[in-house]
Design an enzyme around this catalytic site. Structure first.
Site, PDB file in Angstrom:
ATOM      1  CG  PHE A 119      -1.717   1.369   1.654  1.00 42.51           C
ATOM      2  CD1 PHE A 119      -2.002   1.916   0.804  1.00 42.51           C
ATOM      3  CD2 PHE A 119      -1.425   2.080   2.634  1.00 42.51           C
ATOM      4  CE1 PHE A 119      -2.884   3.400   0.584  1.00 42.51           C
ATOM      5  CE2 PHE A 119      -2.474   3.161   2.885  1.00 42.51           C
ATOM      6  CZ  PHE A 119      -2.747   3.935   2.481  1.00 42.51           C
TER       7      PHE A 119
ATOM      8  CB  ALA B  41       8.217   1.952   6.903  1.00 44.30           C
TER       9      ALA B  41
ATOM     10  CE1 TYR C  66       3.980  -4.306  11.752  1.00 40.38           C
ATOM     11  CE2 TYR C  66       2.854  -2.768  13.299  1.00 40.38           C
ATOM     12  CZ  TYR C  66       3.251  -2.830  12.077  1.00 40.38           C
ATOM     13  OH  TYR C  66       3.150  -2.092  11.007  1.00 40.38           O
TER      14      TYR C  66
END
Length: 311
Positions: free
Chosen positions: A7, A110, A141
């Protein structure tokens, strides 16, 4: 650009090409999509390399900037593939850092607001160390990003690598997948389909949503700066999830009901960045109003659904 078919990665590829850069997009397509960069394949200066960053980054020639966006960023994917998620954060980040170091290139990581966990400080400043459960249901995560930040800082300290860390808060826009479990594609997809909008708990948990173009501009400004970070990037327009759901209904014209469901374990109750550093060091701020962004993304999802039905 690792994760360049994802994305955010695909938007960053497109923006860099428009700015005149030559872009090598590296993606395994495990969660990224070839369709996201299909329109870039024939453009001068663009090259796509299908590769798993855990195994290395097969890029030859000079590199000026390495943007490391490879990550299994949605709950559906990182909870389905927890080991892959951790390995991308560890091995993938090491390979990306090594590529930057070999070429004397700027490295931009990022990272994510998830490093703050379910925060006790609000809004979250870069100096806040977070509250994260290292063995919890989101740990694969959260800890992949926290380790990636630690590795980036160590590379800079020991090897002198020119690094920057961006902590990205909730970002939305076209090219998000409706089935990846994230807030905006879920709510918009349900509204357009006439299905009940699922809101966790009482919906009073908050999120700060940033339009994708604004976020991409922040990443480019960070890459062009000498700032090491971490730097928060996102919107500080904080809304409750219930308010966001109501706004989705307005912009889509949907009459879907709102259905409350039990919240997932360790879901953050609040999320809003302190953007003082981004304002001062990068001259950056998110400028797209939430309603405008939601109208744009709803139109894109509606068009995508119509195209899929036609084909």
């Amino acid at each position: 650009m690792t994760g360049g078919a994802g994305f955010l990665g695909s938007w960053l590829c497109e923006r860099l090409l428009a700015d005149g850069a030559r872009v090598t997009c590296v993606d395994s397509l495990v969660t990224g999509s070839a369709a996201n960069v299909a329109g870039l394949r024939e453009r001068p200066g663009f090259r796509f390399v299908e590769a798993d960053v855990r195994e290395g980054i097969p890029v030859d020639g000079g590199v000026d900037v390495v943007f490391h966006l490879a990550s299994l960023a949605s709950p559906v994917h990182y909870q389905r593939l927890p080991l892959d998620t951790l390995q991308v954060g560890a091995l993938g980040t090491e390979h990306a850092l090594d590529l930057a170091a070999r070429n004397g290139a700027r490295f931009v990581l990022a990272s994510s607001s998830e490093v703050y966990g379910d925060p006790e400080e609000h809004p979250q400043r870069e100096t806040y160390h977070g509250r994260v459960d290292p063995t919890g249901p989101r740990s694969m995560y959260d800890e992949s990003k926290r380790f990636a930040e630690a590795l980036t800082a160590a590379h800079r300290a020991e090897l002198g690598t020119d690094t920057a860390i961006a902590r990205i808060f909730n970002t939305y826009g076209p090219r998000m997948a409706t089935d990846d479990g994230r807030l905006i594609p879920t709510l918009v997809g349900q509204a357009l389909a006439g299905e009940p909008l699922t809101v966790f708990g009482d919906g009073m948990q908050t999120r700060s949503l940033c339009w994708v173009d604004d976020l991409i501009d922040g990443l480019i400004r960070l890459a062009a700066s000498q700032e090491a970070g971490p730097v928060n990037l996102g919107s500080d327009d904080e809304r409750s999830v219930a308010e966001i759901a109501a706004l989705v209904l307005k912009v889509t014209g949907s009459s879907s009901p709102i259905h409350q469901v039990p919240p997932p374990a360790q879901d953050a109750r609040v999320r809003r960045p302190d953007l003082t550093l981004a304002h001062a060091r990068l001259g950056w701020a998110a400028t797209t109003p939430l309603r405008v962004g939601l109208e744009r993304v709803a139109a894109w999802f509606a068009e995508s659904a119509a195209t899929s039905l036609a084909s």
